[in-house]
Write an enzyme that holds these catalytic residues in place. Structure first.
Site, short mmCIF file in Angstrom:
data_model
loop_
_atom_site.label_atom_id
_atom_site.label_comp_id
_atom_site.label_asym_id
_atom_site.label_seq_id
_atom_site.Cartn_x
_atom_site.Cartn_y
_atom_site.Cartn_z
N THR A 16 6.69 -42.62 42.76
CA THR A 16 7.07 -42.04 43.81
C THR A 16 6.97 -40.50 43.90
OG1 THR A 16 8.40 -43.73 44.82
CG2 THR A 16 8.71 -41.63 45.80
N LYS A 32 5.78 -43.83 53.19
CA LYS A 32 7.35 -44.03 52.49
C LYS A 32 8.15 -42.94 53.24
CE LYS A 32 9.29 -45.00 48.39
NZ LYS A 32 9.84 -45.25 47.14
N LYS A 88 16.38 -35.35 50.80
CA LYS A 88 15.04 -35.01 50.39
C LYS A 88 13.97 -35.60 51.26
CE LYS A 88 12.72 -36.15 46.94
NZ LYS A 88 12.18 -36.91 45.78
#
Lengths: 291, 291, 291, 291
Positions: free
Chosen positions: A95, A170, A238
Site C-alpha cells: 500500500t 483504496k 491520513k
C-alpha cells in the site's frame, strides 16, 4: 509456475505460503533473510537480492511495509531495476501513495518491464485464508498473467485501469469506512446518553439494512473502550486526508468526509493516533473536564 | 390466541395476514372497512370500530400511517380509549414521534390499560416475510404476552425499557443510516470523478468490512439516477433533525450527522424531498451551472 | 536611501512609486522593461536585470505575481543569486507558498545574503495609499534596516520570526476570512428565505459587535449577485486547503474551516472559481432544479 | 411624554433611566418593587402592578429576563392583559422565542391593543449609553409612536415587518456571530500550534478587512483563558439551534453554522455552558488526555 516474492512480513509470508501450498514455485527474498527459512521448509527457493529474484522469474510480486521500502527494493543497489527487462513483470502489492507508485511504474516501464500496482483490501487473517481483495491497475497483460496467483491469494481481484487507480480505489473505500466509523461512534454515544443500551443498538443494527462486518467486529470492543490497533487511527486519518485531497483536485465537495476527518484529527491531537481507528469513539464520548 | 389489529395498510395487512396464517384469531378494523375483506377470506373477524376491537380482545395491535392517525384511533369517538381497561393491552407499532407515543401511553395507562410502543425496522417485504425487527418499549408484562405474535411478525424483537425508547432507537439507527448514505454518495462521486468505475467501487465495497445490504440495494439504482421512494428523503431528514435534537438535549456533539443533515436539507431545497433518501447523491454530484 | 525593486505589476508599481515620492532612490526592474517608464519619470533608475539591481543596491525588494515568477527572478540567468553576497539583503514581498519561500531563503543565505519574506495584506488601493499590512519573517537585521521603507509602503509591519511565519500568518487570516464569508452567506440566505430584508440584515450587522469592512463592502454586491474578482474564489479555497493542511501537520482539528472549505469546493465545482470568493453565496442560495 | 416600563433588571433599569433623563415621564414596575427606588429618585412614578402601569400609560415597554417572565407579566393576575385596550400599545423588548412573542401578540391584539416586539442587540454598556440596536416588528403605527423613545434608548431602530421578524433577525445575527467565534477560535489555535504569536494574530486581524469589535474585545481574554460570561455559551448554542431550525423550516442548508453548533454542543458537554460563548475556544485547543 515460477514467481518471485519480495517481502515476508506478516502479509507477505501468508501470501507466499499460499502460493507454495497451491503448486507455485516461489523464489523469495526478504531484507532479513532468516525470515525466509519457514518458506524454504515449504519448498521455496531463496534469492540473495531483489535483482537475483527478478532475474530468475518471469514476474515478481512485492509486499513491502511502506513507500520507502517499496522504493528501496526497486532503486537501491541489487534492486529490481537492475534486472527488470523486456517481458518481465513486477507486481507491487504494497500500500503506497500515488507518487510512489508512479515513480516505480515509470522506472520499470522505461526498462521495458511490465508493471502492475495491486494493493489489497484485508489484513492478516484474509491473507492467511487467501481471502484478500486485490485492486490491480497498470499493465493488463501482466494482470492476465497473474490471475492464477491472484486467485490463490485473494477471493477476488479487480483490474481497474491505469496505474494509480488501485491506490485511488483504496482511498475511496477507506474514506467511506472512516465516515461510517464516525457515524457509528456518534450513534453509540447518542444511544448511551439517551438511556438506550449500546449493546441493544448493536443487535438492532446487525439485523437491518446497514448491518456490516465492521460494526459487528468493532462495536463490542469499542463499548469496552478497547482499541487494539488493527488499522491505526493515524493511518485512517491520513487516508481521509488523501481522499479529500483527491476530491479537491477533482472539485468534489465532501462535507461528511471532511467532518469525519476533523474528528480523526481531534483524536490524533489527544494522543489516540496509534490506537485502532475506532478510538475516534473516545472523542465523541462526553468527557467532563475543568478548564 | 385472540388479538385485535387496527390499520390494514401495506404493512398492517401483511402483518395481520401472517398472524392469521400462524394460528392466531384476529379481529381487524380499518378506516376503509372494505380493506378487511381479504383478511376475512383468510379467517379474520371484523370489528366495527377500534373500541369494538379492543372490547373483544385481550390485547390489540395498531399499525397506522402517521401520528395523527395513531392519535385519532385512540382518542376519537369509538376509539381505543372507550374500551381499554384493567388488564387489556394496546400495542402501537406505528412509527410516531416521542410526544405522540407519550400521549397515547398516558391515556391508556390512566385507564389501567397496558401500553407498548413497538415501532418496526423493515418495510413491505420483511413485513410479508415475517422478518421485521421490533423495537418494543413500555409495559414489560404486555411485551411478554405479545412475544408469540412478535415472533410471527418479526425475526427479532427487543424490549428496550420505558416508553419512548423504541422511537429513540429508531432515530439512532436512522441517523447512522443517513450519515452512511452520505458517505456512500460522496464515495461514489469521488470514484467517478477520479476516473474509477462506480460499479467497480460497488463490487469492491461488497467484498469488504463495510459491505451492507443498503449499499448493495441502493448503489446500482443511484448510479442510474433512479430514486423510487422506499424511504422518502424528507422523512430521512426529519429523522436526522430529531436525532440531532435528541443529541442536543443530552449534550452530544455529532458533527458528522450534522454535516449529513445539512446535505439532506440541501437536497430538500432543490426539490428532492419526495424521492428516495438516496437522492442526496444528486446534490453531491457535480452540477455545472451558470450564475 | 537606495533600494532595488523587482516587479512592477499593479502592486509593485504602487509600492515603488510611494518609495520614490518619499525620498527613496529606487532602481527598478521589470520583465517587460517598458513598465519602468512611469517610474523613471518620477526619478527611478533602471536595472537591466535582477542581478544588476542587486549589484547596485544594499537591499532589493521583490513583488512578483506568483511562485514561479518569484523563483525565476532569483534562480534564472542574470537573477538575484548571481549578485547577492555578504551584507546584501533580499526582501520578497510576493505571496508565495512556504516551500518557495524556503528555497529562496536557502539560496540567498547560502551566499551569505540576508533574506526576509514579507507578504502583505491589502490589495491595489492600500498599496497606493501606503496602507498595506506587512507580515515579515526571516533575518531580523534586514527587517530593522527595511523599516523606513515598510513605514512608507504600509501602515504597519510585523516581524514574525523565522522564514515561513509570514506565509503562515497570511494563511491563518485568510482561513478565518473564508469561514466568515461562509457564515455571512448563510446568514444572508437565511434572512432572505425567512422573510427578512437582506439589506436590513446588513444594516443591523454594521451596527453591532461583528461589524467589519468585509461585510460592509461585499454585502451589497453579493445581494446583487455581483462577484467581480477582488480575491478569486479558487485562491481563497487554495488558502483554506493549505491552512487545513497546516492544521493537519500540527494536529489541530478545525471543523468549521473544513465545512467552509467544502463549500468553496462546491462553488469551484459549479464553475465559480474565477469569480470573487464571495460567490460562495451562490452555492448557499436555494436553487430549484429538476433531476 | 408618558410611558410605562416593566422590568428593571440590568437592562431595563439603564433603559428607563435614559428615558427619564431625556424628558420622558416614566411609570415603572418591577416584580421586586424596591428596585424601583433609584428610578423614583430620578423622577419616575411607580405602578403597583403591570395592569396599573398599562392603565395609566398610552404605551408600555417591557424588558424582562426570559420567556416565562414575559408571559407572566402579560397573562397573570393584574397583568398587562387586564388593562390593555383599544388605542393602547405594548412593546416587548425582551429576548424571547417566536412562540412566546406570537402568544403575547395574539392576546394583545385580541383586546384591540397594539403590539410591537422589539428585541435589542447590545448589552449593559450600550443600554447605559443609549446605544442599543432595536429590532422592532409588529404594529407599524406603534413603532412610529415609539420612535422618540427608541431614539433615546438606541443608536438605531429598525422596523422589520410582521411579529416574529425581530426575533428572527436576532437569530440570524447571532448565528453569524457564533460561526465567527468558532472561526476565530480555530485561527487562534492554529496560529499558536504553528509557532505564531496569537497576540500578533490579533494585531494583524485588527488591521485588515475582517477587523471587528468582537475579535478586539474577546481575543485578549480568550488568550488568557478568561471567559467571564457576557453572553453565556449555552444561550449562544440555543440561538444557533433555533437558527438552524429556522433554516430547516425554510429548506436552507447551512453547513458552517451546523459545524459551529456542534462545537458549541461539545463545549456544553464538557461543562462550559455557563461561561462566555468565547469559551468554545477551549474545545478547539489541543488537550492531551489518556483514555
Amino acid at each position: 509456475m515460477e514467481v518471485g516474492f519480495l517481502g515476508l512480513g506478516i502479509m507477505g509470508k501468508a501470501m507466499s505460503m499460499n502460493l507454495l501450498r497451491n503448486g507455485f514455485k516461489v523464489t523469495v527474498w526478504n531484507r532479513t533473510l532468516s525470515k525466509c527459512d519457514e518458506l524454504v521448509e515449504h519448498g521455496a527457493s531463496i534469492g540473495e537480492t531483489p535483482a537475483a529474484v527478478v532475474k530468475k522469474c518471469k514476474y515478481t510480486i512485492a509486499m513491502l511495509s511502506d513507500p520507502s521500502a517499496a522504493l528501496s527494493v526497486v532503486f537501491d543497489q541489487d534492486g529490481v531495476l537492475e534486472q527488470i527487462s523486456d517481458g518481465k513483470g513486477y507486481i507491487d502489492m504494497s500500500t503506497v501513495d500515488a507518487d510512489t507508485s508512479s515513480k516505480i511504474s515509470e522506472a520499470i516501464t522505461s526498462k521495458n518491464g511490465y508493471f502492475l500496482e495491486a494493493p489489497v483490501s484485508g489484513s492478516k487473517k484474509p491473507a492467511e485464508d487467501g481471502q484478500l481483495v486485490i485492486l490491480a491497475a497498470g499493465e493488463k497483460a501482466l494482470y492476465d498473467e497473474a490471475i492464477p496467483a491472484f486467485n490463490i491469494m485473494g477471493k477476488k481481484s479487480f483490474f481497474l485501469g491505469q496505474v494509480g487507480n488501485g491506490a485511488k480505489m483504496k482511498l475511496v473505500v477507506n474514506m467511506i469506512m472512516g465516515s461510517m466509523m464516525n457515524a457509528f461512534s456518534e450513534g453509540l454515544v447518542l444511544a448511551d446518553r439517551s438511556g438506550l443500551n449500546p449493546h441493544a443498538l448493536l443487535d438492532v443494527l446487525d439485523l437491518g439494512a446497514i448491518a456490516n462486518p465492521m460494526f459487528r467486529m468493532k462495536g463490542p470492543t469499542m463499548i469496552q473502550n478497547s482499541y487494539s490497533p488493527a488499522f491505526p487511527l493515524k493511518h485512517q486519518q491520513k487516508d481521509m486526508r488523501l481522499a479529500l485531497a483527491l476530491g479537491d483536485e477533482n472539485a468534489v465537495s465532501m462535507p461528511v468526509a471532511a467532518a469525519a476527518n476533523e474528528a480523526f484529527k481531534k483524536a490524533r491531537s489527544v494522543g489516540l493516533g496509534d490506537l485502532d481507528f475506532s478510538a475516534v469513539y473516545e472523542t465523541v464520548k462526553v468527557v467532563e473536564h475543568s478548564s
